[in-house]
Motif scaffolding. Sequence first.
Motif, short mmCIF file in Angstrom:
data_model
loop_
_atom_site.label_atom_id
_atom_site.label_comp_id
_atom_site.label_asym_id
_atom_site.label_seq_id
_atom_site.Cartn_x
_atom_site.Cartn_y
_atom_site.Cartn_z
N ILE A 1 45.21 27.33 45.10
CA ILE A 1 43.87 26.80 44.85
C ILE A 1 42.85 27.93 44.84
N GLY A 2 43.01 28.89 45.76
CA GLY A 2 42.12 30.04 45.76
C GLY A 2 42.18 30.82 44.47
N GLY A 3 43.37 30.86 43.86
CA GLY A 3 43.52 31.58 42.59
C GLY A 3 42.76 30.94 41.45
N MET A 4 42.44 29.63 41.57
CA MET A 4 41.67 28.98 40.51
C MET A 4 40.30 29.63 40.32
N ALA A 5 39.79 30.25 41.39
CA ALA A 5 38.50 30.92 41.28
C ALA A 5 38.55 32.05 40.26
N THR A 6 39.73 32.60 40.02
CA THR A 6 39.85 33.68 39.03
C THR A 6 39.47 33.18 37.65
N SER A 7 39.99 32.02 37.25
CA SER A 7 39.69 31.51 35.91
C SER A 7 38.21 31.15 35.79
N ILE A 8 37.66 30.51 36.81
CA ILE A 8 36.26 30.11 36.76
C ILE A 8 35.35 31.33 36.76
N GLY A 9 35.66 32.30 37.64
CA GLY A 9 34.83 33.49 37.73
C GLY A 9 34.84 34.32 36.47
N LEU A 10 36.02 34.49 35.87
CA LEU A 10 36.08 35.24 34.62
C LEU A 10 35.32 34.53 33.50
N ALA A 11 35.47 33.21 33.43
CA ALA A 11 34.74 32.45 32.41
C ALA A 11 33.23 32.59 32.61
N GLN A 12 32.78 32.57 33.87
CA GLN A 12 31.35 32.75 34.15
C GLN A 12 30.88 34.13 33.72
N ASP A 13 31.68 35.15 34.01
CA ASP A 13 31.29 36.51 33.63
C ASP A 13 31.22 36.67 32.11
N LEU A 14 32.16 36.05 31.41
CA LEU A 14 32.13 36.12 29.95
C LEU A 14 30.91 35.39 29.40
N GLN A 15 30.60 34.23 29.98
CA GLN A 15 29.48 33.43 29.49
C GLN A 15 28.14 34.09 29.80
N SER A 16 28.05 34.74 30.95
CA SER A 16 26.78 35.34 31.36
C SER A 16 26.49 36.66 30.66
N GLY A 17 27.52 37.27 30.08
CA GLY A 17 27.33 38.55 29.40
C GLY A 17 27.57 39.76 30.27
N ILE A 18 27.96 39.55 31.55
CA ILE A 18 28.18 40.69 32.43
C ILE A 18 29.34 41.55 31.95
N VAL A 19 30.33 40.93 31.31
CA VAL A 19 31.46 41.70 30.79
C VAL A 19 30.98 42.66 29.71
N ASP A 20 30.03 42.24 28.89
CA ASP A 20 29.48 43.14 27.87
C ASP A 20 28.77 44.33 28.53
N ARG A 21 28.13 44.08 29.65
CA ARG A 21 27.47 45.17 30.37
C ARG A 21 28.51 46.14 30.93
N PHE A 22 29.62 45.60 31.44
CA PHE A 22 30.68 46.47 31.93
C PHE A 22 31.24 47.35 30.81
N ARG A 23 31.31 46.79 29.61
CA ARG A 23 31.85 47.54 28.47
C ARG A 23 31.02 48.78 28.18
N SER A 24 29.73 48.70 28.47
CA SER A 24 28.84 49.83 28.16
C SER A 24 28.94 50.93 29.21
N LEU A 25 29.63 50.68 30.30
CA LEU A 25 29.75 51.66 31.37
C LEU A 25 31.03 52.48 31.21
N PRO A 26 31.02 53.72 31.66
CA PRO A 26 32.24 54.56 31.58
C PRO A 26 33.22 54.20 32.69
N MET A 27 33.86 53.05 32.54
CA MET A 27 34.77 52.56 33.58
C MET A 27 36.09 52.14 32.96
N ALA A 28 37.11 52.08 33.78
CA ALA A 28 38.43 51.68 33.32
C ALA A 28 38.41 50.23 32.85
N ARG A 29 39.00 49.98 31.71
CA ARG A 29 39.01 48.62 31.17
C ARG A 29 39.78 47.67 32.08
#
Length: 257
Positions: free
Chosen positions: A74-102
């Motif tokens: 059940i705790g692992g379900m937070a992974t799917s919800i959290g990733l979907a939230q990050d994609l929807q909010s645009g934070i993943v696009d911000r991470f893409r602009s940083l010099p960080m490991a994919r």
Amino acid sequence: MATNPAVAARDIGGIAGRNLRRLVRTPQLLVFTAIQPAMLLLLFRYAIGGAIAVPGISYVDYVVPAVFLEAVMIGGMATSIGLAQDLQSGIVDRFRSLPMARSAVLAGRTLADLARSVFALGLMVGLGTAVGFRFHAAFPSIVLGLLLALVFGYAFSWLYATIGLLTKDPETAQVAGILPFFILVFASSAFVPVATMPSWLQPFARNQPVSITIDALRALFGGGPAYHHVWLSLVWAAGIFLVFFLIAARLYHDLTD
């Protein structure tokens, strides 16, 4: 794009730390993570368990190891919800602009949710003991059982990561994440012996990964022979991790290209 292992580890730690700080700032996330397995435990211990007889073992000792595994799943379900939230909010696009490991976004998220699972598992150990569950094995066997539950839960979190990347919507990810959980948990040996199920369902229920892992936990906590179930559980966990790690990595690569 950073490829140095030390840099990648630093980036993964940074993303994991971000998600853990979010948990600290919103402790209700931890509370609700524990509520569902706690409700299942109390329901089957007091409302339903009296009608279920399991030969050779008390029902509380039968059902509580299953609740331990459910807590980390059940705790692992937070992974799917959290990733979907990050994609929807645009934070993943911000991470893409940083010099960080994919790899940092996915690995950091799953590691943070592993920490959440440790918390939930600890609570369930306390609650299980309070309602009458007892360990009947040596301390190393108990520790191995708890670690096995966490390893399986971590592998399963990559299935949830895949769901989050496919749905890209928190509400859809929540609904979709419930489906594999309910299918695998309720069509397993979690609450009733497989022998009581219809003959057409028994082969699936007996050999699917959740049943095998729960049987391994019961053997480890009860002091019985556990080798067969433990190595099968580890094989399942490795297979689930490998398959869904590769799928999630590919989906994330396609989304961020």
